[in-house]
Design an enzyme around this catalytic site. Sequence first.
Site, PDB file in Angstrom:
ATOM      1  N   HIS A  57      40.466  61.547  15.994  1.00 59.75           N
ATOM      2  CA  HIS A  57      40.549  60.455  16.758  1.00 59.75           C
ATOM      3  C   HIS A  57      39.298  59.482  16.758  1.00 59.75           C
ATOM      4  O   HIS A  57      38.389  59.592  15.954  1.00 59.75           O
ATOM      5  CB  HIS A  57      40.728  61.193  18.278  1.00 59.75           C
ATOM      6  CG  HIS A  57      39.448  61.719  18.910  1.00 59.75           C
ATOM      7  ND1 HIS A  57      38.791  62.999  18.286  1.00 59.75           N
ATOM      8  CD2 HIS A  57      38.585  61.616  19.735  1.00 59.75           C
ATOM      9  CE1 HIS A  57      37.770  63.218  18.942  1.00 59.75           C
ATOM     10  NE2 HIS A  57      37.677  62.455  19.852  1.00 59.75           N
ATOM     11  N   HIS A  59      36.784  58.277  18.725  1.00 60.46           N
ATOM     12  CA  HIS A  59      35.538  58.321  19.312  1.00 60.46           C
ATOM     13  C   HIS A  59      34.718  58.232  18.247  1.00 60.46           C
ATOM     14  O   HIS A  59      34.486  58.764  17.102  1.00 60.46           O
ATOM     15  CB  HIS A  59      35.588  59.633  20.253  1.00 60.46           C
ATOM     16  CG  HIS A  59      36.110  59.609  21.426  1.00 60.46           C
ATOM     17  ND1 HIS A  59      36.529  60.692  22.202  1.00 60.46           N
ATOM     18  CD2 HIS A  59      36.512  58.393  22.277  1.00 60.46           C
ATOM     19  CE1 HIS A  59      37.194  60.212  23.180  1.00 60.46           C
ATOM     20  NE2 HIS A  59      37.202  58.891  23.384  1.00 60.46           N
ATOM     21  N   ASP A  61      31.754  59.509  17.940  1.00 56.74           N
ATOM     22  CA  ASP A  61      30.871  60.653  17.466  1.00 56.74           C
ATOM     23  C   ASP A  61      31.829  61.394  16.235  1.00 56.74           C
ATOM     24  O   ASP A  61      31.813  62.487  16.026  1.00 56.74           O
ATOM     25  CB  ASP A  61      30.454  61.609  18.363  1.00 56.74           C
ATOM     26  CG  ASP A  61      31.585  62.249  19.418  1.00 56.74           C
ATOM     27  OD1 ASP A  61      32.493  61.403  19.800  1.00 56.74           O
ATOM     28  OD2 ASP A  61      31.766  63.371  19.679  1.00 56.74           O
ATOM     29  N   HIS A  62      33.315  60.647  16.025  1.00 60.04           N
ATOM     30  CA  HIS A  62      33.978  61.189  15.147  1.00 60.04           C
ATOM     31  C   HIS A  62      34.222  60.191  13.823  1.00 60.04           C
ATOM     32  O   HIS A  62      34.596  60.658  12.978  1.00 60.04           O
ATOM     33  CB  HIS A  62      35.441  61.567  15.758  1.00 60.04           C
ATOM     34  CG  HIS A  62      35.023  62.535  16.794  1.00 60.04           C
ATOM     35  ND1 HIS A  62      35.404  63.781  16.686  1.00 60.04           N
ATOM     36  CD2 HIS A  62      34.439  62.852  18.027  1.00 60.04           C
ATOM     37  CE1 HIS A  62      35.006  64.769  17.672  1.00 60.04           C
ATOM     38  NE2 HIS A  62      34.557  63.963  18.632  1.00 60.04           N
ATOM     39  N   HIS A 115      43.063  64.281  25.044  1.00 59.30           N
ATOM     40  CA  HIS A 115      41.711  63.884  25.044  1.00 59.30           C
ATOM     41  C   HIS A 115      41.928  62.358  24.688  1.00 59.30           C
ATOM     42  O   HIS A 115      41.154  61.749  25.790  1.00 59.30           O
ATOM     43  CB  HIS A 115      40.983  64.542  23.834  1.00 59.30           C
ATOM     44  CG  HIS A 115      39.488  64.181  23.919  1.00 59.30           C
ATOM     45  ND1 HIS A 115      38.744  64.437  24.759  1.00 59.30           N
ATOM     46  CD2 HIS A 115      39.139  63.440  22.796  1.00 59.30           C
ATOM     47  CE1 HIS A 115      37.423  63.909  24.291  1.00 59.30           C
ATOM     48  NE2 HIS A 115      37.715  63.225  22.947  1.00 59.30           N
ATOM     49  N   ASP A 134      38.489  67.351  19.284  1.00 56.15           N
ATOM     50  CA  ASP A 134      38.125  67.521  20.627  1.00 56.15           C
ATOM     51  C   ASP A 134      39.395  67.948  21.442  1.00 56.15           C
ATOM     52  O   ASP A 134      39.207  67.738  22.484  1.00 56.15           O
ATOM     53  CB  ASP A 134      37.413  66.285  21.078  1.00 56.15           C
ATOM     54  CG  ASP A 134      36.104  65.894  20.694  1.00 56.15           C
ATOM     55  OD1 ASP A 134      35.539  66.659  19.914  1.00 56.15           O
ATOM     56  OD2 ASP A 134      35.502  64.684  20.897  1.00 56.15           O
ATOM     57  N   HIS A 172      32.674  70.195  18.306  1.00 57.35           N
ATOM     58  CA  HIS A 172      31.674  70.524  18.953  1.00 57.35           C
ATOM     59  C   HIS A 172      31.125  71.938  19.339  1.00 57.35           C
ATOM     60  O   HIS A 172      32.032  72.939  19.389  1.00 57.35           O
ATOM     61  CB  HIS A 172      31.724  69.803  20.425  1.00 57.35           C
ATOM     62  CG  HIS A 172      31.775  68.334  20.351  1.00 57.35           C
ATOM     63  ND1 HIS A 172      30.780  67.467  20.468  1.00 57.35           N
ATOM     64  CD2 HIS A 172      32.825  67.416  20.157  1.00 57.35           C
ATOM     65  CE1 HIS A 172      30.966  66.334  20.384  1.00 57.35           C
ATOM     66  NE2 HIS A 172      32.293  66.196  20.359  1.00 57.35           N
TER      67      HIS A 172
HETATM   68 FE    FE Z   1      33.757  64.283  20.324  1.00 55.60          FE
HETATM   69 ZN    ZN Z   2      36.048  62.726  21.575  1.00 53.15          ZN
END
Ligand code: FE
Ligand code: ZN
Length: 256
Positions: A57, A59, A61-62, A115, A134, A172
């Site tokens: 996805h 985001h 942090d990905h 998410h 996530d 995570h």
């Molecule tokens: Fe994440």
């Molecule tokens: Zn995420």
Amino acid sequence: MTALDIHQIPVLNDNYVYLARDPGSGACAVVDPAVAKPVLAALDKQGWTLTHILNTHHHMDHVGGNLELKAVTGCTVVGFANDADRIPGIDVRVREGDQVALGDCVGQVFEVPGHTRGHIAYWFAESHALFCGDTLFSMGCGRLFEGTPDQMWRSLGKIRGLPDETLIYCAHEYTNSNADFALTVEPDNPDLRARADQVLALRQAGRPTVPSTLALERRTNPFLRADAPELLAAAGLAGRDPVSAFAEIRRRKDNF
Ligand code: FE
Ligand code: ZN
């Protein structure tokens, strides 16, 4: 039958990035590279050459490492077609049921919105590996930023139908706090108590709790158990339909 070699890279506060390599061809993907430098260092250390980025996805942090990794290695970026405008450097646009090949290792794409509206997962059946970003965490699930409880419950249902031995490579290390919450929902679940103790010991030893197995998640993850009579009774939700029970458990977790 060929299984991927999988290497886990902890980055940022609590993210896991994965290298997944087909030993026959040397094709090697990185899943959800939050940042580039630790991925390049791990590739160097393993002696592996990056060929693909698989994003679950959009985001940061990905996908934060996408452009730098693509510039340095020339790798191919794979992401969800409907999210192409927010996956940096996307080359290959995939949807539900599409296949992604790393040499002889073939992954299947699932659309798992909830998410985010454009979240996907990659299942490499012969490697028993699910890269689920996530969507599903060990004893938890992602927050509903863009999706509805109904969507997320159905997405988790797709995952719940995979084989017991499926390894859950989530993005995570939230397991310890997830266990604390899960115990408020189902304090007398013996599998959950045992897993919570095991997780605490692993974390105190500085070790990852991920991947877990789908068999374990089915027994301990409250978000996969919103239709289990024993959970509903324990949580004061007896008689609730699964979507409304799931929504209530997710709401409690948001406020935990
Ligand atoms: Fe994440
Ligand atoms: Zn995420």
